[in-house]
Design a protein around this motif. Structure first.
Motif, mmCIF file in Angstrom:
data_model
loop_
_atom_site.group_PDB
_atom_site.id
_atom_site.type_symbol
_atom_site.label_atom_id
_atom_site.label_comp_id
_atom_site.label_asym_id
_atom_site.label_seq_id
_atom_site.Cartn_x
_atom_site.Cartn_y
_atom_site.Cartn_z
ATOM 1 N N GLY A 176 0.699 -0.928 0.126
ATOM 2 C CA GLY A 176 -0.648 -0.108 -0.128
ATOM 3 C C GLY A 176 0.832 1.527 -0.014
ATOM 4 N N VAL A 177 0.262 3.019 0.158
ATOM 5 C CA VAL A 177 0.663 3.203 -0.252
ATOM 6 C C VAL A 177 0.167 4.608 1.035
ATOM 7 C CG1 VAL A 177 1.649 5.984 -1.418
ATOM 8 C CG2 VAL A 177 1.152 3.450 -2.257
ATOM 9 N N VAL A 178 0.706 5.627 2.006
ATOM 10 C CA VAL A 178 -0.188 6.513 2.926
ATOM 11 C C VAL A 178 1.276 7.602 2.131
ATOM 12 C CG1 VAL A 178 -1.022 4.589 4.807
ATOM 13 C CG2 VAL A 178 1.725 5.581 4.961
ATOM 14 N N VAL A 179 0.497 8.560 2.929
ATOM 15 C CA VAL A 179 1.257 10.054 3.609
ATOM 16 C C VAL A 179 1.120 10.482 4.213
ATOM 17 C CG1 VAL A 179 1.567 12.495 1.754
ATOM 18 C CG2 VAL A 179 0.362 10.237 0.166
ATOM 19 N N ASP A 180 1.946 10.952 5.445
ATOM 20 C CA ASP A 180 2.727 11.531 6.793
ATOM 21 C C ASP A 180 2.374 12.993 6.145
ATOM 22 O OD1 ASP A 180 4.583 13.356 5.290
ATOM 23 O OD2 ASP A 180 6.372 11.546 6.950
ATOM 24 N N LYS A 181 2.067 14.014 6.785
ATOM 25 C CA LYS A 181 1.366 15.939 7.214
ATOM 26 C C LYS A 181 2.370 15.822 6.380
ATOM 27 C CE LYS A 181 3.135 15.738 12.309
ATOM 28 N NZ LYS A 181 2.761 16.380 13.567
ATOM 29 N N SER A 182 3.897 15.622 6.426
ATOM 30 C CA SER A 182 4.562 16.406 6.109
ATOM 31 C C SER A 182 4.747 16.503 4.578
ATOM 32 C CB SER A 182 6.130 16.052 6.608
ATOM 33 O OG SER A 182 6.127 16.693 8.120
ATOM 34 N N GLY A 183 4.067 15.042 3.740
ATOM 35 C CA GLY A 183 4.402 15.134 2.611
ATOM 36 C C GLY A 183 4.580 13.509 2.333
ATOM 37 N N ASN A 184 5.879 13.281 2.898
ATOM 38 C CA ASN A 184 6.403 12.549 2.519
ATOM 39 C C ASN A 184 5.322 11.135 2.682
ATOM 40 O OD1 ASN A 184 9.232 13.360 3.052
ATOM 41 N ND2 ASN A 184 8.530 13.778 5.090
ATOM 42 N N ASN A 210 -3.057 15.389 -4.825
ATOM 43 C CA ASN A 210 -2.186 14.671 -6.271
ATOM 44 C C ASN A 210 -2.393 13.170 -5.560
ATOM 45 O OD1 ASN A 210 -1.049 16.541 -7.890
ATOM 46 N ND2 ASN A 210 0.532 16.902 -5.587
ATOM 47 N N LEU A 211 -2.428 12.315 -6.417
ATOM 48 C CA LEU A 211 -2.315 10.714 -6.425
ATOM 49 C C LEU A 211 -0.640 9.580 -6.761
ATOM 50 C CD1 LEU A 211 -5.715 9.421 -7.590
ATOM 51 C CD2 LEU A 211 -5.240 9.267 -5.865
ATOM 52 N N TYR A 212 -1.215 9.339 -5.632
ATOM 53 C CA TYR A 212 0.114 8.204 -5.309
ATOM 54 C C TYR A 212 -0.251 6.615 -5.676
ATOM 55 C CZ TYR A 212 2.916 12.207 -3.906
ATOM 56 O OH TYR A 212 3.076 13.402 -3.582
ATOM 57 N N VAL A 213 -0.287 5.972 -6.751
ATOM 58 C CA VAL A 213 -0.429 4.944 -7.173
ATOM 59 C C VAL A 213 0.509 3.962 -7.062
ATOM 60 C CG1 VAL A 213 -1.939 3.048 -8.779
ATOM 61 C CG2 VAL A 213 -2.355 5.999 -9.091
ATOM 62 N N GLN A 214 0.408 2.481 -6.438
ATOM 63 C CA GLN A 214 1.280 1.414 -6.492
ATOM 64 C C GLN A 214 0.544 0.085 -6.727
ATOM 65 O OE1 GLN A 214 2.063 -2.287 -3.810
ATOM 66 N NE2 GLN A 214 3.805 -0.403 -2.689
ATOM 67 N N ASP A 215 1.910 -0.829 -8.199
ATOM 68 C CA ASP A 215 1.134 -1.393 -8.375
ATOM 69 C C ASP A 215 1.913 -3.166 -8.121
ATOM 70 O OD1 ASP A 215 -0.264 -1.149 -11.153
ATOM 71 O OD2 ASP A 215 1.571 -0.870 -12.235
ATOM 72 N N TRP A 216 1.364 -4.415 -8.092
ATOM 73 C CA TRP A 216 1.478 -5.405 -7.544
ATOM 74 C C TRP A 216 2.698 -5.596 -8.581
ATOM 75 C CZ3 TRP A 216 -0.998 -10.348 -10.382
ATOM 76 C CH2 TRP A 216 -0.240 -11.241 -8.964
ATOM 77 N N ASN A 217 3.761 -5.268 -8.742
ATOM 78 C CA ASN A 217 5.122 -6.066 -9.685
ATOM 79 C C ASN A 217 5.936 -6.922 -9.278
ATOM 80 O OD1 ASN A 217 7.237 -4.178 -11.315
ATOM 81 N ND2 ASN A 217 5.341 -4.454 -12.619
ATOM 82 N N VAL A 218 6.844 -7.090 -10.214
ATOM 83 C CA VAL A 218 8.134 -7.729 -9.524
ATOM 84 C C VAL A 218 9.153 -7.420 -9.770
ATOM 85 C CG1 VAL A 218 8.375 -8.223 -12.084
ATOM 86 C CG2 VAL A 218 9.271 -9.959 -10.828
#
Length: 338
Positions: free
Chosen positions: A62-70, A317-325
């Motif tokens: 998964g993906v998450v973003v902290d309050k500093s934008g990281n 903005n969106l951050y998207v992760q693929d299930w990927n080798v």
């Protein structure tokens, strides 16, 4: 409200503006996708090392973003932290951080924590963003009396009062509820294709668009096609939210909008009425949608493969992760409405 998609692929094709498929190693141009208020542009090469390769290794998380934008993304080897510009600024490596299938981030009493569902390690986990100290583990609760032979959590979320919801999505399909100290409270849900059953309760989050808040759950393999459902925080079924989604893997909310990755290789965005208003990254190749084995030299800018995780930043903005080798994480910059 229940919605059904009869022509998702057709809609995706009409919304995605992309150049012809080309090897990812060629210099890529930004791709614009979506429509209206949900129009985005890709950032070619975002998150890659100076040599052009991904630093991540295999991704199934998964993906998450902290309050500093990281930006935090989970991989088979640990959690990587990126700046908004795409540079790795920190890592959490080692056994405690491997294979977080799903993550949530919460601020509690001025400190940020990451909650993770570890399907391969049969537990939920909570650790401090600052320093990485593990402060809570949630193994299978023997107090439930279920005597399960397998426990494989796929999703985790946290209510406003601190109660923790952990979905056993790859095994029993029960959702276990703990208090903020890790004490087992109850469980609900069972495996099946009935209206109030789960066939892979794969992703889950707290749906803050409603008062009181609800659980928004991805019933990924429900037949005939994947769906999202609402439950109240006590575990009572409310409604089927949307169906016909292919294989929805996770959900992330910002304001009135929900991003829903589909393992087939696309991401849909719902509005407050749970109507699909945009489809991003649709993969027209059935052999590469829902595929883990798409190496980096076959990535196509603006076309997803095994879409698994997503998250919004404060700017939409969106951050998207693929299930990927090879380990794929993409940044989609939201464009202003013209």
């Amino acid at each position: 409200m229940k919605r059904t998609i009869h022509s998702l692929c057709l809609l995706a094709a009409s919304l995605l503006i992309a150049s012809p498929l080309a090897p990812a190693l060629q210099a890529a141009e930004p791709v614009v996708m979506g429509s209206g208020a949900m129009t985005f542009q890709t950032v070619p090469g975002w998150g890659l090392r100076p040599d052009g390769n991904s630093p991540l290794g295999a991704t199934h998380g998964g993906v998450v973003v902290d309050k500093s934008g990281n930006i935090y993304t989970s991989t088979n080897q640990g959690v990587f932290v990126f700046s908004p510009q795409g540079t790795v600024v920190h890592t959490y490596l080692g056994d405690d951080y491997k294979s977080l299938h799903d993550m949530e981030i919460r601020e509690e009493e001025g400190e940020e924590y990451i909650y993770g569902a570890r399907n391969q390690n049969a537990e939920g986990i909570k650790f401090k963003v600052k320093g990485g100290d593990v402060v809570l583990r949630l193994p299978f609760p023997q107090e439930s009396g279920l005597g399960l032979k397998r426990f494989s959590p796929t999703a985790i979320t946290v209510a406003g009062n601190g109660d923790i919801y952990l979905s056993d999505g790859y095994a029993s399909n029960h959702i276990f509820v703990f208090d903020k100290t890790g004490k087992y409270l109850r469980h609900f849900g069972t495996k099946g294709n009935g209206e109030k059953e789960f066939n892979t309760a794969h992703g889950m989050t707290l749906d803050t668009r409603y008062t009181p808040n609800r659980l928004l759950i991805c019933d990924r393999n429900h037949q005939p096609k994947g769906r999202l459902v609402h439950y109240d925080l006590e575990g009572n079924y409310i409604e089927e939210v949307v169906t016909g989604l292919g294989m929805p893997t996770s959900v992330a909310i910002q304001g009135d909008y929900v991003s829903v990755p589909d393992l087939h290789g696309r991401l849909v965005i719902l509005n407050k009425s749970n109507t699909i208003i945009a489809v991003l990254g649709n993969n027209p190749d059935p052999k590469k949608g829902r595929s883990f084995n798409v190496p980096q030299n076959q990535w196509v800018e603006g076309v997803f493969s095994g879409t698994h995780g997503s998250y919004w930043d404060q700017d939409g903005n969106l951050y998207v992760q693929d299930w990927n080798v090879s380990g794929r994480l993409m940044k989609l910059v939201r464009l202003p409405v013209k």
